[in-house]
Write an enzyme that holds these catalytic residues in place. Structure first.
Site, short mmCIF file in Angstrom:
data_model
loop_
_atom_site.label_atom_id
_atom_site.label_comp_id
_atom_site.label_asym_id
_atom_site.label_seq_id
_atom_site.Cartn_x
_atom_site.Cartn_y
_atom_site.Cartn_z
N HIS A 186 -2.64 7.16 3.49
CA HIS A 186 -2.99 5.84 3.25
C HIS A 186 -4.66 5.60 3.90
CE1 HIS A 186 -3.73 1.83 1.35
NE2 HIS A 186 -3.32 1.35 2.76
N CYS A 239 1.00 -1.01 -0.21
CA CYS A 239 -0.29 0.25 0.17
C CYS A 239 0.69 1.36 -0.03
CB CYS A 239 -0.76 -0.05 1.32
SG CYS A 239 -2.13 -1.26 1.21
N ASN A 291 -9.89 0.29 1.21
CA ASN A 291 -8.37 0.17 1.24
C ASN A 291 -8.38 -0.15 -0.64
OD1 ASN A 291 -5.62 -0.31 0.96
ND2 ASN A 291 -5.93 -1.45 3.14
N1 COA Z 1 -17.13 -8.55 11.10
C1 COA Z 1 -17.85 -8.71 12.67
N2 COA Z 1 -16.41 -9.04 13.37
C2 COA Z 1 -15.29 -9.51 13.02
C3 COA Z 1 -15.39 -8.75 11.75
C4 COA Z 1 -15.89 -8.35 10.56
N3 COA Z 1 -15.65 -8.05 9.89
N4 COA Z 1 -14.27 -9.01 11.97
C5 COA Z 1 -13.61 -9.44 13.03
N5 COA Z 1 -14.63 -9.92 13.43
C6 COA Z 1 -14.05 -9.99 14.90
C7 COA Z 1 -13.04 -11.40 14.79
O1 COA Z 1 -13.60 -12.94 14.69
C8 COA Z 1 -13.06 -10.95 16.83
O2 COA Z 1 -14.36 -11.46 17.44
P1 COA Z 1 -14.19 -12.47 19.00
O3 COA Z 1 -13.09 -10.90 19.85
O4 COA Z 1 -14.78 -13.57 19.09
O5 COA Z 1 -12.29 -13.10 17.99
C9 COA Z 1 -13.62 -9.97 17.03
O6 COA Z 1 -14.62 -9.56 15.89
C10 COA Z 1 -12.49 -8.24 17.18
O7 COA Z 1 -11.76 -8.46 16.36
P2 COA Z 1 -9.88 -7.87 16.49
O8 COA Z 1 -9.48 -8.80 15.21
O9 COA Z 1 -9.57 -7.64 16.94
O10 COA Z 1 -10.78 -5.84 15.35
P3 COA Z 1 -10.50 -5.40 15.90
O11 COA Z 1 -10.13 -3.90 16.62
O12 COA Z 1 -9.06 -4.99 15.70
O13 COA Z 1 -10.78 -4.98 14.11
C11 COA Z 1 -9.55 -4.68 12.18
C12 COA Z 1 -9.78 -5.81 12.48
C13 COA Z 1 -9.01 -6.03 10.61
C14 COA Z 1 -10.54 -4.14 11.11
C15 COA Z 1 -7.73 -3.95 12.32
O14 COA Z 1 -6.94 -4.77 12.95
C16 COA Z 1 -7.32 -3.35 11.68
O15 COA Z 1 -8.56 -2.16 10.53
N6 COA Z 1 -6.42 -3.44 11.02
C17 COA Z 1 -4.84 -2.68 9.95
C18 COA Z 1 -5.91 -3.39 9.09
C19 COA Z 1 -5.13 -2.77 7.06
O16 COA Z 1 -5.05 -1.17 7.56
N7 COA Z 1 -4.66 -3.51 6.65
C20 COA Z 1 -4.31 -2.60 5.50
C21 COA Z 1 -3.14 -2.16 5.67
S1 COA Z 1 -2.45 -1.60 4.25
#
Ligand code: COA
Length: 363
Positions: A252, A112, A282
């Site tokens: 980004h 990215c 994204n």
């Molecule tokens: N809908 C509902 N629940 C979801 C879900 C979705 N789309 N995706 C994950 N969950 C659940 C998980 O399974 C987890 O459940 P659990 O507690 O029962 O295990 C819970 O939500 C929390 O998951 P978690 O991964 O801790 O959520 P988070 O607050 O960290 O958010 C992201 C997840 C992916 C949104 C976040 O980590 C993020 O944005 N990370 C950066 C990703 C990014 O920018 N990538 C590209 C970089 S260029």
């Protein structure tokens, strides 16, 4: 010699995929996606649309706005994690479609952060006098490597392309500084495991769904929150500026909470930070040039303004560029010159098509 942004363009596919659409595909909800990411919808490429075709659309707009013909372009760099092929490069496909016959062409892979990397490389080429006109494109068809059964990742990504034309000139301003960084020890946090030489396509890679994005979301989140302010401060320092000098920060577009955290850290008010995440999700290497293009169209950048583009992504990679904007604010009504330019573009496209037809008839 300074490198100036003289043209910009974008392309996003027509097809919209909303959070409610996704909630019918995987166990998720509009409420979860909006509160955790800030995304409401994303664009998805139609069949037949590819990274190259979208790049061409964005590039045509950028060249047209700059008043630069394809024949004047010296180099084309396409930043992408989703090239049409492993080889030839997507940049070569774009070069042919545009009829940019004089241009060197290559792809750049920095996840990215790709567009920021590509811009920095093009600026260095311009400043060194190696090229006068560079076309820098970020284009992605992430929908083709998204696992539509994995709710952890499929809610995040979208397709699109953005492009800028860079030109060398003696005037002050333009791109003031750049900073590029990488930490390969985090390679496994965000990757496409199969399809390369380490894990070529096989029944196993397909059945294990290894041709789709794999991501450790929380680790990537922590990394992003740390590097955006660091890279922004460093690029400002190299340009002899401070956060107070920023007119517009274009981060980004990955997650609204990451952007908010950077805003707080840098003490920037919301009007100084561009955010179109809710409409596109994204789009990886396309996110910054699409956002830059929209910011200019919205009249948010004028002569003398300082814009910082800051990216992070797979690699891990991160980086930033500082630009003193030197172009006038856009005028709404098209001029007769633009009309003439459009005719020239049509002719270039027709010529390229006729060449291909001739080649096909001969072989
Ligand atoms: N809908 C509902 N629940 C979801 C879900 C979705 N789309 N995706 C994950 N969950 C659940 C998980 O399974 C987890 O459940 P659990 O507690 O029962 O295990 C819970 O939500 C929390 O998951 P978690 O991964 O801790 O959520 P988070 O607050 O960290 O958010 C992201 C997840 C992916 C949104 C976040 O980590 C993020 O944005 N990370 C950066 C990703 C990014 O920018 N990538 C590209 C970089 S260029």
């Amino acid at each position: 010699m300074r490198a100036h942004v003289v043209g910009w363009g974008k392309y996003v596919p027509d097809r919209v995929l909303t959070n409610d659409d996704l909630a019918r595909m995987v166990d998720t909800s509009d409420e979860w996606i909006v509160t955790r990411t800030g995304i409401r919808q994303r664009r998805i490429a139609e069949e037949g649309e590819t990274t190259a075709t979208m790049a061409v659309q964005a590039a045509r707009q950028a060249l047209e706005g700059a008043g630069v013909s394809p024949g004047q372009v010296d180099v084309i760099i396409v930043a992408t994690a989703t090239p049409d092929y492993l080889f030839p490069s997507t940049a070569c496909l774009v070069q042919d479609a545009l009829g940019a016959t004089r241009a060197a062409a290559f792809d750049l892979a920095a996840g990215c952060t790709g567009f920021v990397y590509a811009l920095a490389v093009a600026v260095a080429m311009v400043e060194a006098g190696a090229v006068r006109t560079a076309l820098v494109i970020g284009s992605e068809t992430l929908s083709r490597i998204t696992d539509w059964t994995d709710r952890n990742t499929c809610v995040l990504f979208g397709d699109g392309a953005g492009a800028v034309v860079l030109q060398g000139g003696p005037d002050d301003g333009g791109v003031l500084s750049a900073v590029l960084s990488a930490d390969g020890s985090g390679a496994d946090l965000l990757m496409l495991p199969a399809g390369g030489s380490r894990l070529p396509a096989s029944h196993h890679t397909v059945s294990e769904r290894l041709h789709f994005i794999k991501m450790q979301g929380r680790d990537v989140f922590r990394f992003a929150v740390r590097v955006i302010p660091t890279a922004t401060r460093e690029v400002l320092r190299r340009a002899g500026l401070s956060p107070d000098d920023i007119t517009l920060l274009i981060p980004h577009q990955a997650n609204g909470r990451i952007i908010e955290s950077a805003m707080k850290d840098l003490k920037l008010p919301p009007e100084k930070v561009y955010n179109n995440l809710e409409r596109y999700g994204n789009t990886s290497a396309a996110s910054i040039p699409v956002a830059l293009c929209e910011a200019v169209e919205e009249g948010r950048l004028g002569p003398g303004d300082i814009v910082i583009c800051v990216g992070f992504g797979a690699g891990l990679t991160w980086g930033a560029v500082a630009i003193r904007w030197t172009r006038p604010r856009p005028v709404a009504a098209p001029t007769w010159r633009q009309f003439l330019r459009r005719l020239i573009y049509l002719w270039a496209a027709l010529r390229s098509w006729l060449r291909r037809l001739w080649w096909w008839i001969r072989t």
